[in-house]
Structures are given as C-alpha cells and as structure tokens.
Design a protein around this motif. Structure first.
Motif, PDB file in Angstrom:
ATOM      1  N   THR A  64       0.866  -1.179   0.000  1.00  0.00           N
ATOM      2  CA  THR A  64       0.000   0.000   0.000  1.00  0.00           C
ATOM      3  C   THR A  64       0.896   1.221   0.000  1.00  0.00           C
ATOM      4  N   VAL A  66       1.361   5.293   0.098  1.00  0.00           N
ATOM      5  CA  VAL A  66       0.686   6.476   0.620  1.00  0.00           C
ATOM      6  C   VAL A  66       1.567   7.703   0.418  1.00  0.00           C
ATOM      7  N   ARG A 109      -1.936  -1.099  -3.904  1.00  0.00           N
ATOM      8  CA  ARG A 109      -2.985  -0.120  -3.637  1.00  0.00           C
ATOM      9  C   ARG A 109      -2.318   1.228  -3.412  1.00  0.00           C
ATOM     10  N   VAL A 111      -2.774   5.349  -2.216  1.00  0.00           N
ATOM     11  CA  VAL A 111      -3.570   6.302  -1.450  1.00  0.00           C
ATOM     12  C   VAL A 111      -2.954   7.678  -1.643  1.00  0.00           C
ATOM     13  N   LEU A 124      -5.932   3.443   7.470  1.00  0.00           N
ATOM     14  CA  LEU A 124      -5.167   2.779   6.417  1.00  0.00           C
ATOM     15  C   LEU A 124      -5.273   1.260   6.560  1.00  0.00           C
TER      16      LEU A 124
END
Length: 264
Positions: A64, A66, A109, A111, A124
């Motif tokens: 993920t 960010v 993913r 963000v 998150l």
C-alpha cells in the motif's frame, strides 16, 4: 521453486533463492513468507520509489503506497520510476502503475494523501510492517505510538544530508521503540533564545537530496524488511539506528535498545 543451489533463468526469484540459502535459510519458506506479507509505505519519493520496487520485484505479496505529493521535474534525479511525462500526477498512483508493470503478481494499492493523526493511520489498511520514508514533521513519533499500540512492526528510512539512514526496526514488545532512546537532535529546552535561532535557521534550510545516498538508505532498509518478513538473517537495524556517511564511507550505529521506563 527449485531445489537448493539450482538456478533457472525462467524462475523470477531464482537468484534471490540462492541469496536466502547463502544466509542459511530455506528459500522456499522465505518466498512463501514474502508472498503472504503486506507492507504499508508512507512516502513514495526518492527512498520510497526504490524500497517499493525492491520489495515488489522480490515477491512481497502486497504493497500500500501512501503519499500526498505530485511528481515534479526536480524529483527525477533520484525518483527513478517517474518520468517527465508524469509531472503533475500523484506520486502514489504513478508508482503503483510502474510496480504493476514490473510484477503483476504483487497486489498494489495507492492512497493519495498523508496521515495527519492517529485516526488517519487507523484508517489505512492493516499491514505486517510500516515503512516510513516521508519527512513530515512529527510523523515518526505518530507512527511509533500507533505501531506500539497496535503491535505492528515499523521501520524508518531517510537521509540526513550526506548520511544514508535506516532504523531502528521496531518490533513492539520485543525491541526498543523510537522513544526509548534519543535518536535525533533537538533544540535545548533550557535555552529558549538558542531554540528560536535554531528554528529560524532550519526554517530557511533546504536539505540536499542525492540519488546515490537515497539508494544506499533504500537498499539497506529494503534488505532489513526482507530479512524480517522472510525470516532469514538478522536485520542490521534491530535495536539500532544505522547510518552510512557517504563522504568517507564510515558506518555509525546508534543504540536503540528497549528502555523499560519508556513512556510510549
């Protein structure tokens, strides 16, 4: 996965398997552990770029990404997965696109944003490890408190001018945490005038960011992440914060062992 010491150019992870065996580990077991792991990366800049591509191509199962920033031309000296055509686009989205090209088997993913408080961190996705490569003021303390509270492992990777820095690798309940020992300099609390002067100087100072120094911090931090998640070897940043001084190639280790009286 192939047998011990075998090499197959058609096997994506074959050369890494030899490295795990060199470390005395069962390569198949290491690769299975990596495939089931999820890393949450806060910051997709010079260090985040290289950590992310290292983990994704090594077979970490999910990432993920960010970051609130957008690609700028000045990033291209060290944020190597971006191009001029990406200028103005969100870093986390561009990085996700490039990682999918390199290993479609890694679940990515992105963000667009930056955590400002504990609630943002809680929102998150859960991960096996958080890696912080962003430089937002107060972020390390925020992440440390969140990870200690939630029992998640985390690691900081950064640079201090010409020094490539990574660690400590914090394993809540096992190792020291970011607050157990003083790891960064701060203005003296008993000299307010000096503190104000330091604050003014720092407010005007733009830290350099150099590709090779970024690469040093990124690669060594990523290796420690692979060691921890894959269960082989001993992470260099376990209970210590590591620094490589690139001007004279010296190595420094700051103790970060556990303080039983640490308030965090």
């Amino acid at each position: 996965m192939l047998s011990v010491s075998a090499y197959d150019p058609q096997d994506r992870y074959s050369r890494h398997a030899l490295f795990y065996e060199l470390s005395g580990a069962d390569a198949e077991r290491v690769q299975r552990r990596l495939a089931s792991a999820h890393v949450l990366l806060l910051g997709c800049g010079g260090i985040g770029n290289l950590v992310a591509v290292t983990l994704a191509t090594a077979g970490v199962g999910a990432l993920t990404l960010v970051d609130a920033d957008h690609v700028e031309l000045s990033n291209l000296t060290r944020q190597f997965l971006f191009t001029e055509a990406d200028a103005g686009s969100p870093k986390s989205q561009v990085l996700a696109r490039e990682l999918r090209r390199r290993n479609p088997g890694c679940r990515i993913r992105s963000v667009v944003g930056a955590p400002a408080d504990t609630e943002d961190l809680r929102a998150l996705p859960e991960a096996d490890l958080l890696l912080v490569s962003a430089d937002s003021p107060g972020l390390t303390g925020l992440v440390n408190a969140h990870c200690v509270d939630s029992g998640r492992a985390w690691l900081n990777a950064c640079y201090v001018n010409d020094i490539a820095v990574w660690g400590p690798l914090v394993l809540p309940g096992i190792t020291g945490c970011w607050d157990c020992r003083p790891l960064t300099a701060s203005a003296p609390a008993d000299e307010p005038e000096l503190a104000v002067l330091i604050g003014r100087i720092n407010a005007r100072y733009q830290a350099p960011s150099n590709g090779p120094v970024n690469m040093l911090a990124s690669s060594l931090a990523a290796l420690d992440v692979l060691r921890h998640l894959g269960g082989f070897g001993v992470p260099a940043s376990l209970n210590r914060r590591m620094g490589v001084w690139s001007h004279d190639m010296s190595i420094q280790a700051q103790p970060a062992d556990r303080d039983p009286y640490c308030s965090t």
